[in-house]
Design an enzyme around this catalytic site. Structure first.
Site, mmCIF file in Angstrom:
data_model
loop_
_atom_site.group_PDB
_atom_site.id
_atom_site.type_symbol
_atom_site.label_atom_id
_atom_site.label_comp_id
_atom_site.label_asym_id
_atom_site.label_seq_id
_atom_site.Cartn_x
_atom_site.Cartn_y
_atom_site.Cartn_z
ATOM 1 N N ASP A 141 -16.668 -12.857 -45.591
ATOM 2 C CA ASP A 141 -17.736 -11.876 -45.341
ATOM 3 C C ASP A 141 -17.570 -10.653 -46.229
ATOM 4 O O ASP A 141 -16.453 -10.138 -46.366
ATOM 5 C CB ASP A 141 -17.649 -11.387 -43.887
ATOM 6 C CG ASP A 141 -18.591 -12.129 -42.960
ATOM 7 O OD1 ASP A 141 -19.466 -12.873 -43.442
ATOM 8 O OD2 ASP A 141 -18.430 -11.963 -41.730
ATOM 9 N N GLU A 195 -27.461 -16.545 -35.997
ATOM 10 C CA GLU A 195 -26.667 -16.035 -34.864
ATOM 11 C C GLU A 195 -27.551 -15.559 -33.716
ATOM 12 O O GLU A 195 -28.478 -14.757 -33.913
ATOM 13 C CB GLU A 195 -25.747 -14.884 -35.334
ATOM 14 C CG GLU A 195 -24.896 -14.343 -34.173
ATOM 15 C CD GLU A 195 -23.698 -13.515 -34.587
ATOM 16 O OE1 GLU A 195 -23.396 -13.424 -35.790
ATOM 17 O OE2 GLU A 195 -23.061 -12.954 -33.675
HETATM 18 O O1 KIV Z 1 -17.845 -12.346 -38.603
HETATM 19 C C1 KIV Z 1 -17.929 -13.500 -38.158
HETATM 20 O O2 KIV Z 1 -16.973 -14.067 -37.612
HETATM 21 C C2 KIV Z 1 -19.204 -14.175 -38.316
HETATM 22 C C3 KIV Z 1 -19.421 -15.409 -37.512
HETATM 23 C C4 KIV Z 1 -19.544 -15.065 -36.088
HETATM 24 C C5 KIV Z 1 -20.578 -16.184 -38.003
HETATM 25 O O3 KIV Z 1 -20.044 -13.719 -39.034
#
Ligand code: KIV
Length: 262
Positions: free
Chosen positions: A86, A186
């Site tokens: 991310d 989500e």
């Molecule tokens: O940050 C995370 O773990 C996520 C998942 C919940 C998809 O974005």
């Protein structure tokens, strides 16, 4: 077999029935080893680690530097799964240049194969286009996007009204057009997730989005019962927090009683 971005992007375009994709998060080398050895197709170093591993209240305070440290540790434990990281809040939103630098650092410094970023409005779609153009694979994320928790008024289900559902569908289509290779849906109604899944060629990976997605993702700390609190859509497969406390208590007791070492 080692999982590649290309294989995921083509997942449902083979013309043959395919198994749903299994995706789990990780935040350090041990969690990375566990989910990789368990056979997850994709390991996501999600910014949920801000709450799960670093103790922040939301994902917003997480810095790129903190994410890089965690992602490098996960990389050392993941041998087969596709590794996706991310991009933290405000590491990609301010400008196109910052987005390319942040995503580039993730790929160069951690060895991850792709990044994930949240949202599907114009600026995010532009970021996805830019990154893909520079050879950086991107996973999208729509519906409940925790980096916008303040604007969404909490971690609530999204897409309940017809207008909101239409907007999320349009965002998902725009992300696909921009070159995303997969997309997280989500906390949206299952029916809406089904509509999006049918409308897209790339796989949808649901979390709290019902059974019609092409894959499912959960936060591993929830799956293992390590987190103090789990969202209503999570399934807890083990109670490791309680077991760990009991084991640590036994150690403390044995030391105090002179029973360890014996
Ligand atoms: O940050 C995370 O773990 C996520 C998942 C919940 C998809 O974005």
């Amino acid at each position: 077999m080692v999982v590649t971005v290309d294989r995921i992007a083509q997942w449902k375009q083979t013309g043959k029935p395919v198994q749903p994709l299994a995706v789990l998060t990780a935040w350090d080398v041990i969690s990375g080893q566990i989910v990789d050895q368990a056979g997850a197709d994709i390991v996501l170093v999600g910014d949920s680690l801000a709450m799960v591993a670093l103790g922040y209240d939301t994902t917003l305070p997480l810095s790129l530097e903190e994410m890089l440290i965690c992602a490098k540790a996960v990389r050392r434990g993941v041998k087969k799964a596709l590794l996706v990281v991310d991009l933290p809040f405000l590491s990609y939103q301010p400008s196109r240049v910052e987005a390319i630098h942040a995503a580039g650092r993730v790929l160069k410094e951690t060895g991850a194969q792709a990044v994930k970023l949240e949202g599907g409005h114009g600026a995010v779609v532009e970021r996805v286009q830019d990154l893909v153009q520079w050879g950086i694979p991107v996973m999208g994320h729509v519906g409940l996007t925790p980096q916008s928790v303040n604007q969404l008024g909490g971690f609530r289900q999204q897409g309940q009204s017809a207008a909101a559902a239409d907007r999320i569908l349009t965002e998902a289509q725009a992300l696909e057009q921009a070159g995303a290779f997969a997309i997280v849906l989500e906390h949206i109604p299952a029916e809406l997730a089904g509509t999006i899944t049918k409308a897209l060629k790339i796989p949808t990976i649901g979390i709290g989005a019902g059974i019609h997605c092409d894959g499912q993702v959960l936060v591993t700390a929830d799956v293992l019962g390590l987190s103090v609190w789990q969202p209503p859509f999570a399934k807890v497969y083990a109670q490791l927090r309680q077991q760990a406390i009991a084991a640590a208590q036994q150690f403390c007791g044995e030391v105090r009683a002179g029973q360890f070492p014996n």
